[in-house]
Design a protein around this motif. Sequence first.
Motif, PDB file in Angstrom:
ATOM      1  N   HIS A  25       1.140  -1.192  -0.044  1.00  0.00           N
ATOM      2  CA  HIS A  25      -0.065   0.065   0.018  1.00  0.00           C
ATOM      3  C   HIS A  25       0.782   1.285   0.019  1.00  0.00           C
ATOM      4  N   ASN A  26       2.177   1.234   0.315  1.00  0.00           N
ATOM      5  CA  ASN A  26       2.954   2.410   0.560  1.00  0.00           C
ATOM      6  C   ASN A  26       3.654   2.683  -0.861  1.00  0.00           C
ATOM      7  N   GLY A  27       3.885   1.470  -1.668  1.00  0.00           N
ATOM      8  CA  GLY A  27       4.542   1.383  -2.788  1.00  0.00           C
ATOM      9  C   GLY A  27       3.308   2.311  -3.740  1.00  0.00           C
ATOM     10  N   LEU A  44       6.664  -2.377  -9.827  1.00  0.00           N
ATOM     11  CA  LEU A  44       7.173  -3.718 -10.257  1.00  0.00           C
ATOM     12  C   LEU A  44       6.695  -4.561  -8.988  1.00  0.00           C
ATOM     13  N   GLU A  45       5.951  -5.447  -9.019  1.00  0.00           N
ATOM     14  CA  GLU A  45       5.264  -6.240  -7.877  1.00  0.00           C
ATOM     15  C   GLU A  45       5.874  -7.473  -8.088  1.00  0.00           C
ATOM     16  N   ARG A  46       6.279  -8.476  -7.253  1.00  0.00           N
ATOM     17  CA  ARG A  46       6.623  -9.662  -7.027  1.00  0.00           C
ATOM     18  C   ARG A  46       5.358 -10.760  -7.351  1.00  0.00           C
ATOM     19  N   GLY A  52       0.851  -5.928  -0.953  1.00  0.00           N
ATOM     20  CA  GLY A  52       1.498  -6.580  -0.040  1.00  0.00           C
ATOM     21  C   GLY A  52       0.526  -7.445   1.050  1.00  0.00           C
ATOM     22  N   ALA A  53       0.776  -6.688   2.291  1.00  0.00           N
ATOM     23  CA  ALA A  53      -0.017  -7.395   3.387  1.00  0.00           C
ATOM     24  C   ALA A  53      -1.339  -6.852   3.419  1.00  0.00           C
ATOM     25  N   ALA A  54      -1.560  -5.951   2.673  1.00  0.00           N
ATOM     26  CA  ALA A  54      -3.148  -5.527   2.751  1.00  0.00           C
ATOM     27  C   ALA A  54      -3.787  -5.955   1.527  1.00  0.00           C
ATOM     28  N   ALA A  69      -3.101  -8.371   7.079  1.00  0.00           N
ATOM     29  CA  ALA A  69      -3.662  -7.305   7.831  1.00  0.00           C
ATOM     30  C   ALA A  69      -5.266  -7.441   7.685  1.00  0.00           C
ATOM     31  N   TYR A  70      -5.984  -6.986   8.871  1.00  0.00           N
ATOM     32  CA  TYR A  70      -7.316  -7.352   8.794  1.00  0.00           C
ATOM     33  C   TYR A  70      -8.267  -6.252   9.465  1.00  0.00           C
ATOM     34  N   THR A  71      -7.650  -5.203   9.876  1.00  0.00           N
ATOM     35  CA  THR A  71      -8.531  -4.244  10.406  1.00  0.00           C
ATOM     36  C   THR A  71      -7.818  -2.905  10.151  1.00  0.00           C
ATOM     37  N   VAL A  72      -8.799  -1.912  10.187  1.00  0.00           N
ATOM     38  CA  VAL A  72      -8.216  -0.359   9.604  1.00  0.00           C
ATOM     39  C   VAL A  72      -8.567   0.625  10.571  1.00  0.00           C
ATOM     40  N   PRO A 280       9.213  -9.925 -10.183  1.00  0.00           N
ATOM     41  CA  PRO A 280       9.980  -9.833  -9.095  1.00  0.00           C
ATOM     42  C   PRO A 280      11.388  -9.163  -9.516  1.00  0.00           C
ATOM     43  N   VAL A 281      11.879  -8.301  -8.735  1.00  0.00           N
ATOM     44  CA  VAL A 281      12.921  -7.635  -8.960  1.00  0.00           C
ATOM     45  C   VAL A 281      14.212  -8.341  -8.263  1.00  0.00           C
ATOM     46  N   ARG A 282      15.229  -8.681  -9.002  1.00  0.00           N
ATOM     47  CA  ARG A 282      16.432  -9.322  -8.674  1.00  0.00           C
ATOM     48  C   ARG A 282      17.508  -8.507  -8.052  1.00  0.00           C
ATOM     49  N   ASP A 483       8.050 -10.202  10.080  1.00  0.00           N
ATOM     50  CA  ASP A 483       7.764  -8.853  10.685  1.00  0.00           C
ATOM     51  C   ASP A 483       6.618  -8.237  10.277  1.00  0.00           C
ATOM     52  N   ILE A 484       5.623  -7.895  10.642  1.00  0.00           N
ATOM     53  CA  ILE A 484       4.383  -7.220  10.259  1.00  0.00           C
ATOM     54  C   ILE A 484       4.620  -5.708   9.961  1.00  0.00           C
ATOM     55  N   PHE A 485       5.662  -5.268  10.657  1.00  0.00           N
ATOM     56  CA  PHE A 485       6.028  -3.757  10.540  1.00  0.00           C
ATOM     57  C   PHE A 485       7.157  -3.759   9.705  1.00  0.00           C
ATOM     58  N   HIS A 486       7.955  -4.393   9.240  1.00  0.00           N
ATOM     59  CA  HIS A 486       9.266  -4.328   8.450  1.00  0.00           C
ATOM     60  C   HIS A 486      10.278  -3.869   9.424  1.00  0.00           C
ATOM     61  N   GLY A 487      10.260  -4.082  10.828  1.00  0.00           N
ATOM     62  CA  GLY A 487      11.056  -3.703  11.642  1.00  0.00           C
ATOM     63  C   GLY A 487      10.445  -3.419  12.994  1.00  0.00           C
ATOM     64  N   GLY A 517       8.944   2.206   2.330  1.00  0.00           N
ATOM     65  CA  GLY A 517       8.004   1.245   3.038  1.00  0.00           C
ATOM     66  C   GLY A 517       7.947   1.464   4.274  1.00  0.00           C
ATOM     67  N   SER A 518       7.349   0.477   5.233  1.00  0.00           N
ATOM     68  CA  SER A 518       7.124   0.470   6.614  1.00  0.00           C
ATOM     69  C   SER A 518       8.431   0.534   7.255  1.00  0.00           C
ATOM     70  N   GLY A 519       9.341   0.338   6.921  1.00  0.00           N
ATOM     71  CA  GLY A 519      10.869   0.494   7.611  1.00  0.00           C
ATOM     72  C   GLY A 519      11.188   1.583   7.512  1.00  0.00           C
ATOM     73  N   GLY A 524       5.061   0.779  10.670  1.00  0.00           N
ATOM     74  CA  GLY A 524       4.274  -0.361  10.133  1.00  0.00           C
ATOM     75  C   GLY A 524       2.619   0.099  10.407  1.00  0.00           C
ATOM     76  N   GLY A 525       1.764  -0.729   9.812  1.00  0.00           N
ATOM     77  CA  GLY A 525       0.447  -0.587   9.772  1.00  0.00           C
ATOM     78  C   GLY A 525       0.044  -0.015   8.370  1.00  0.00           C
ATOM     79  N   VAL A 526      -1.217  -0.091   8.221  1.00  0.00           N
ATOM     80  CA  VAL A 526      -1.588   0.634   6.891  1.00  0.00           C
ATOM     81  C   VAL A 526      -1.951   1.912   7.250  1.00  0.00           C
ATOM     82  N   THR A 527      -1.124   2.748   7.135  1.00  0.00           N
ATOM     83  CA  THR A 527      -1.268   3.905   7.110  1.00  0.00           C
ATOM     84  C   THR A 527      -1.145   4.832   5.886  1.00  0.00           C
TER      85      THR A 527
HETATM   86  C1  LIG Z   1      -0.249 -10.870   9.552  1.00  0.00           C
HETATM   87  C2  LIG Z   1      -0.327  -9.329   9.525  1.00  0.00           C
HETATM   88  C3  LIG Z   1      -1.365  -8.577  10.205  1.00  0.00           C
HETATM   89  C4  LIG Z   1      -1.585  -7.342  10.367  1.00  0.00           C
HETATM   90  N1  LIG Z   1      -2.443  -6.672  10.875  1.00  0.00           N
HETATM   91  C5  LIG Z   1      -2.837  -5.328  10.527  1.00  0.00           C
HETATM   92  C6  LIG Z   1      -3.899  -4.478  10.859  1.00  0.00           C
HETATM   93  O1  LIG Z   1      -4.906  -5.273  10.985  1.00  0.00           O
HETATM   94  N2  LIG Z   1      -3.968  -3.187  10.405  1.00  0.00           N
HETATM   95  C7  LIG Z   1      -3.004  -2.561  10.051  1.00  0.00           C
HETATM   96  O2  LIG Z   1      -3.111  -1.261   9.914  1.00  0.00           O
HETATM   97  N3  LIG Z   1      -1.814  -3.148   9.911  1.00  0.00           N
HETATM   98  C8  LIG Z   1      -1.456  -4.573  10.036  1.00  0.00           C
HETATM   99  N4  LIG Z   1      -0.447  -5.144   9.806  1.00  0.00           N
HETATM  100  C9  LIG Z   1       0.576  -4.377   9.290  1.00  0.00           C
HETATM  101  C10 LIG Z   1       0.450  -3.783   7.925  1.00  0.00           C
HETATM  102  O3  LIG Z   1      -0.154  -4.839   6.984  1.00  0.00           O
HETATM  103  C11 LIG Z   1       1.853  -3.526   7.039  1.00  0.00           C
HETATM  104  O4  LIG Z   1       2.769  -2.975   8.030  1.00  0.00           O
HETATM  105  C12 LIG Z   1       1.724  -2.802   6.021  1.00  0.00           C
HETATM  106  O5  LIG Z   1       0.937  -3.420   4.838  1.00  0.00           O
HETATM  107  C13 LIG Z   1       3.061  -2.803   5.187  1.00  0.00           C
HETATM  108  O6  LIG Z   1       2.918  -2.105   3.714  1.00  0.00           O
HETATM  109  P1  LIG Z   1       4.265  -1.527   2.992  1.00  0.00           P
HETATM  110  O7  LIG Z   1       3.503  -1.384   1.741  1.00  0.00           O
HETATM  111  O8  LIG Z   1       5.032  -0.870   3.620  1.00  0.00           O
HETATM  112  O9  LIG Z   1       4.826  -3.039   2.639  1.00  0.00           O
HETATM  113  P2  LIG Z   1       4.303  -4.514   2.182  1.00  0.00           P
HETATM  114  O10 LIG Z   1       2.887  -4.669   2.416  1.00  0.00           O
HETATM  115  O11 LIG Z   1       5.185  -5.528   2.918  1.00  0.00           O
HETATM  116  O12 LIG Z   1       4.389  -4.469   0.646  1.00  0.00           O
HETATM  117  C14 LIG Z   1       5.783  -4.841   0.194  1.00  0.00           C
HETATM  118  C15 LIG Z   1       5.550  -5.371  -1.333  1.00  0.00           C
HETATM  119  O13 LIG Z   1       6.765  -5.545  -2.099  1.00  0.00           O
HETATM  120  C16 LIG Z   1       6.640  -6.799  -2.710  1.00  0.00           C
HETATM  121  N5  LIG Z   1       8.187  -7.294  -2.954  1.00  0.00           N
HETATM  122  C17 LIG Z   1       8.849  -7.985  -2.178  1.00  0.00           C
HETATM  123  N6  LIG Z   1      10.025  -8.338  -2.695  1.00  0.00           N
HETATM  124  C18 LIG Z   1       9.820  -8.128  -4.055  1.00  0.00           C
HETATM  125  C19 LIG Z   1      10.508  -8.161  -5.256  1.00  0.00           C
HETATM  126  N7  LIG Z   1      11.831  -8.614  -4.857  1.00  0.00           N
HETATM  127  N8  LIG Z   1      10.457  -7.318  -6.345  1.00  0.00           N
HETATM  128  C20 LIG Z   1       9.114  -7.031  -6.479  1.00  0.00           C
HETATM  129  N9  LIG Z   1       8.146  -6.934  -5.351  1.00  0.00           N
HETATM  130  C21 LIG Z   1       8.530  -7.348  -4.246  1.00  0.00           C
HETATM  131  C22 LIG Z   1       5.700  -7.640  -1.723  1.00  0.00           C
HETATM  132  O14 LIG Z   1       5.221  -8.783  -2.408  1.00  0.00           O
HETATM  133  C23 LIG Z   1       4.709  -6.518  -1.445  1.00  0.00           C
HETATM  134  O15 LIG Z   1       3.637  -6.732  -2.196  1.00  0.00           O
HETATM  135  C24 LIG Z   1      -0.312  -6.502   9.608  1.00  0.00           C
HETATM  136  C25 LIG Z   1       0.594  -6.994   9.155  1.00  0.00           C
HETATM  137  C26 LIG Z   1       0.613  -8.627   8.693  1.00  0.00           C
HETATM  138  C27 LIG Z   1       1.810  -9.137   8.089  1.00  0.00           C
END
Ligand SMILES: Cc1cc2nc3c(=O)[nH]c(=O)nc-3n(C[C@H](O)[C@H](O)[C@H](O)COP(=O)(O)OP(=O)(O)OC[C@H]3O[C@@H](n4cnc5c(N)ncnc54)[C@H](O)[C@@H]3O)c2cc1C
Length: 552
Positions: A25-27, A44-46, A52-54, A69-72, A280-282, A483-487, A517-519, A524-527
């Motif tokens: 969601h951040n990308g 580019l998405e793998r 991602g996690a949403a 992720a399951y709640t907003v 997928p990016v290498r 790690d659900i928060f990338h750290g 990203g969330s790092g 972390g979190g769907v912000t």
């Molecule tokens: C089990 C779980 C429960 C959660 N519950 C909640 C919740 O209820 N509410 C909430 O707000 N947050 C929740 N979170 C946290 C939240 O979902 C994450 O912090 C957030 O979605 C991370 O978003 P992001 O865009 O930073 O990264 P990500 O969602 O991790 O996205 C990264 C993307 O990069 C892609 N990627 C990886 N490697 C490559 C590559 N080599 N080439 C191309 N693409 C690649 C991945 O496939 C992914 O689509 C939860 C997370 C998890 C895992």
Amino acid sequence: MLDGEITPMSNQPSQCDAVIIGAGHNGLTCAAYLAAAGLKVIVLERRGVVGGAAVTEEFHPGFRNSVAAYTVSLLNPKIIRDLELARFGLRVIERRLSNFLPTADGRYLCTGVGRTASEVAKFSHNDAQRLDEYGARLDRVADVLRELVLQTPPNVVRGDWRSALPQLLQAARVGGRLRRLDLTMQRELLRLFATSAGDYLDGWFESDPIKAVYGFDGIVGNYASPYTPGSAYVLLHHVFGETNGKKGVWGHAIGGMGAITQAMAKAASARGVDIRVRSPVREIVIERGRACGAVIEGGDTIRARAVISNLNPKLLYQQMIPAGALAAEFRERVAQWRCGSGTFRMNVALSELPDFRCLPGKRLADHHTAGIILAPTLKYMEQAYFDARMGGWSRQPIVEMLIPSTLDDSLAPPGQHVASLFCQHVAPLLPGGESWDAHRNHVADLKIDTVNEHAPNFKAAVLGRQIMSPLDLERTFGLIGGDIFHGALQLDQLFSARPMLGYADYRGPIPGLYLCGSGTHPGGGVTGAPGHNSAREIIADFRRRRVPALRT
Ligand SMILES: Cc1cc2nc3c(=O)[nH]c(=O)nc-3n(C[C@H](O)[C@H](O)[C@H](O)COP(=O)(O)OP(=O)(O)OC[C@H]3O[C@@H](n4cnc5c(N)ncnc54)[C@H](O)[C@@H]3O)c2cc1C
């Protein structure tokens, strides 16, 4: 385009202003803002699906759910407005109750607007009287954090006054915000940053159930005891959101969390972003010390003026960039980046609703719509952590269950349901080097049994299940250590130190490389906030002409 066949690369442009690695969601948020500023963006998405996690996926025939992720609540209102997510289909509704917690003595606590005080009074009149003050204090501190969420943290920089001055001004702005809090609230803020969720709550309340409901927020995504210093901040992190303008309230996105990211992808596409799934990016292309493209598995290269990573910093720096391109000290810090939130996630298809011993009935009632916390006390949570540290998991695990089909009939066949089991405190890496693959089924059984102890019809109602151990979360979503928060959200990995002192402004150590990203701040979190903030910095660099034209 979002979830389908990919046109062969030869037919697609292989150059752009900005290439984003990962359609989390951040990308997607970052992409939409960059495109609105006039940049040509490729994402580019793998995986075969964005988000991602949403994401929402069918995990059992006929049953769909937000599989990770399951709640907003944390999704920032400015981003919802700017990206016009409602126009692109996003609708978020509130639960009928916030939380439902069965207690060890066969009673229960429900929390929610208009309900919490009378429910807490069942256990302690003193606690019921303190609720308003507790909420008001937490809210005032959360207001400060809300203001900082969309700010770039002051970046610790070396160098001359020209580079230091903007950072000093930024630090002064943050200081100004904190000074607006009176001394009582500054003390509260310090306490929340330094203390444990358990100590903080013990200072406010005397009865276990309300401490467990609030304390659960301190261990979500935080592999630690609720009495570990710093866990009060994690509690705070989970209350700075809002649902439909109601602060601190958690809601449900109709269609699941994938509805958020589908709306974001539509917003980005409408602005001209080119999103490519199954790409997928290498590795990142580095030429003359500058990041200038991304190589996709199979060999195609996208050349870009800016390369933006939506990945966990560890994944980015350890797997996408040749070690020689990074200073040894930098690599050492990356190796120390703590990932591993101790999360075990399940999705279950149900033939009927759980019939709780403490609040009987299989017909839909308010408590079925709540976040159901199966962890009656802070002590129980602490023991679960100790058990996981010693043996990988606890026989008395912490489970939060949410049944989104009680609010949304698009997820399961009529009369049937889907439940998210969000289980906290399993070891990210098992003791003795054992693999999660050898134990995931057994641990999943344990989670189901735990729910069954509270609702004896549960086990028999399970029609299908999806299991995600920390290893599965890493394999499926690229979440290092699961790690659900990338750290971890701990003091040394927050704000100006996220992901590292000196690199908190969304720029990496290699010119042309950015993180979204969330790092990065605010974590972390769907912000959508890291995506929003990084886009602002990238656009500023383009406008200041700090980003050179493409070499061809
Ligand atoms: C089990 C779980 C429960 C959660 N519950 C909640 C919740 O209820 N509410 C909430 O707000 N947050 C929740 N979170 C946290 C939240 O979902 C994450 O912090 C957030 O979605 C991370 O978003 P992001 O865009 O930073 O990264 P990500 O969602 O991790 O996205 C990264 C993307 O990069 C892609 N990627 C990886 N490697 C490559 C590559 N080599 N080439 C191309 N693409 C690649 C991945 O496939 C992914 O689509 C939860 C997370 C998890 C895992």
